[in-house]
Design an enzyme around this catalytic site. Structure first.
Site, short mmCIF file in Angstrom:
data_model
loop_
_atom_site.label_atom_id
_atom_site.label_comp_id
_atom_site.label_asym_id
_atom_site.label_seq_id
_atom_site.Cartn_x
_atom_site.Cartn_y
_atom_site.Cartn_z
N ASN A 1 10.19 -1.61 -6.07
CA ASN A 1 9.91 -0.20 -6.32
C ASN A 1 10.79 0.42 -7.40
O ASN A 1 10.39 1.37 -8.05
CB ASN A 1 10.08 0.61 -5.01
CG ASN A 1 11.37 0.28 -4.29
OD1 ASN A 1 11.67 -0.89 -4.02
ND2 ASN A 1 12.15 1.28 -3.97
N CYS B 1 15.45 6.84 -1.37
CA CYS B 1 15.95 6.76 0.00
C CYS B 1 17.47 6.70 0.03
O CYS B 1 18.09 7.11 0.98
CB CYS B 1 15.39 5.53 0.69
SG CYS B 1 13.67 5.29 0.33
N1 PMP Z 1 9.67 -0.69 1.04
C1 PMP Z 1 9.59 -0.30 -0.23
C2 PMP Z 1 9.42 -1.33 -1.31
C3 PMP Z 1 9.66 1.07 -0.57
O1 PMP Z 1 9.58 1.46 -1.85
C4 PMP Z 1 9.81 2.01 0.47
C5 PMP Z 1 9.92 3.49 0.15
N2 PMP Z 1 8.76 4.00 -0.41
C6 PMP Z 1 9.87 1.54 1.80
C7 PMP Z 1 9.80 0.19 2.03
C8 PMP Z 1 10.02 2.48 2.95
O2 PMP Z 1 8.97 3.35 3.04
P1 PMP Z 1 8.98 4.55 4.10
O3 PMP Z 1 10.21 5.37 3.78
O4 PMP Z 1 7.72 5.27 3.86
O5 PMP Z 1 9.06 3.98 5.44
#
Ligand code: PMP
Length: 389
Positions: free
Chosen positions: A152, A325
């Protein structure tokens, strides 16, 4: 100034077609799919219809392979803790790449507290997993191996088929976090050789509040959430029908439109990269070609990613730096450190993700804002005056 949203990697706007489809289930949504009466059966029908659509997006063997969760984080936790704890008799070793999302790395660190050993596989300067090191790290005691489909923060797409062949050669299972990749590039769990796969609704332009774990037939997991027997006993709790129905519709649209949308976004992404790299001391992060079609990530010497983000917001353009995050910690991104950047280099990162609302005509406006932002921040930067980088 009209908004130009470039942060789909943190959150995507719900597609209006998805909202139009799913909102009926919010408005009338009092059915519990576990109830046997007609209202419950209707909710169950909606749930199963969404499951079929998600199944098709990843070419899974059957609808039964899809377990709905509340988000990707929950699906990652279920995959990792679920396989590790269920197979604890076979061994206590876990393997992950150095650039996994924290929702993969943190459950693995939790396993370490319970006596598991964790082997972290390095990546090269473009973010590709070192397959030789992966091969060496896997043993008969490895019960969970997790490598993401695409990253990401830097957009790099991993050679998943090569990786799954290595893992399967040792008779082991592979978990793949496809949160960033799904809906943007074709995923075929059967052809790719994937045993467990994580998906997120919002990353498909669906509502927040739903995710899914694909579990290949025959793979045994220990549930993390205990309660009623929903989702084949693997994820207890009343299902979020609105979000799940939306996720299903989002998966259907993503599959139908992927080929066309990928070409459109790639063209815009390449133009964006070409123009931004004309800025002095700017660098692309991640792989130049093996990267997500909508993803452009950079680093700039002498300035801080947080200042870039805030300055770009003044142009009403939303971008991200490192991972949304973990950005509150102000620690340099573990992904950028893993590709070999120094701390001070990793601090100057900017991620732009193009989406359905973006158009080619916006590219010059975006590039102008980035150029002005970088110039202004460099003029003010103590890092540049002291010649730190
Ligand atoms: N895995 C990846 C590769 C992410 O980019 C993300 C955040 N978008 C997540 C897991 C976790 O997603 P979420 O916060 O929606 O649970």
């Amino acid at each position: 100034m009209e908004r130009i949203y470039l942060d789909g990697v943190s959150s995507k706007p719900i597609d209006p077609r998805v909202l139009a489809f799913a909102k009926q289930f919010l408005e009338q949504g009092y059915g519990n799919p576990s109830s046997l009466h007609s209202v419950g059966l209707e909710a169950k029908r909606v749930l199963e219809n969404a499951r079929t659509k998600v199944t098709k997006l990843i070419n899974a063997e059957s609808d039964r392979t899809i377990i709905f969760t509340s988000c990707s984080t929950e699906a990652n936790n279920l995959a990792i803790k679920g396989t590790a704890l269920r197979n604890i008799g076979k061994g206590k070793e876990a393997v992950a790449s150095a650039i996994e999302h924290i929702s993969v790395l943190n459950p693995m660190k939790e396993l370490q507290k319970n006596g598991f050993s964790l082997r972290v596989i390095p990546v090269d300067s473009m973010g590709i997993v070192d397959c030789k090191k992966l091969d060496e790290a896997l043993t008969k005691q490895t019960t969970v191996t997790s490598i993401m489909y695409a990253n990401n923060e830097i957009g790099t797409i991993e050679p998943i088929r090569e990786i799954s062949a290595i893992v399967h050669d040792k008779g082991l299972y592979l978990h793949v976090d496809a949160t960033a990749a799904a809906g943007h590039i074709p995923i075929d769990v059967q052809a790719d050789g994937i045993d467990l796969l994580t998906l997120s609704s919002n990353d498909l332009y669906g509502p927040q509040g739903a995710g899914a774990l694909y579990v290949k037939p025959g793979i045994k997991l220990q549930p993390v959430l205990l309660g009623g027997g929903q989702e084949r006993g693997l994820r207890a709790g009343t299902e979020n029908i609105f979000a799940i129905a939306g996720m299903g519709e989002a998966a259907r649209i993503a599959k139908d439109e992927m080929a066309h949308e990928t070409e459109r976004l790639k063209e815009m992404r390449d133009k964006l990269i070409e123009e931004i790299l004309t800025i002095e001391e700017s660098y692309l992060t991640g792989h130049p070609t093996q990267r997500l079609p909508h993803h452009a990530s950079f680093r700039f010497n002498h300035i801080e990613g947080e200042s870039i983000l805030l300055n770009m917001d003044m142009y009403n353009m939303q971008v991200s730096t490192g991972s949304a995050c973990s950005s509150k910690t102000l620690e340099p991104s573990h992904v950028l450190l893993a590709i070999g950047l120094k701390h001070e280099e990793a601090h100057g990162s900017m991620v732009l993700t193009l989406g359905r609302s973006n158009k080619m005509e916006e590219i010059p406006t975006i590039v102008k804002a980035v150029k002005e932002t970088v110039e202004r921040l460099r003029r003010l930067s103590p890092l540049s005056q002291k010649g730190v980088i």
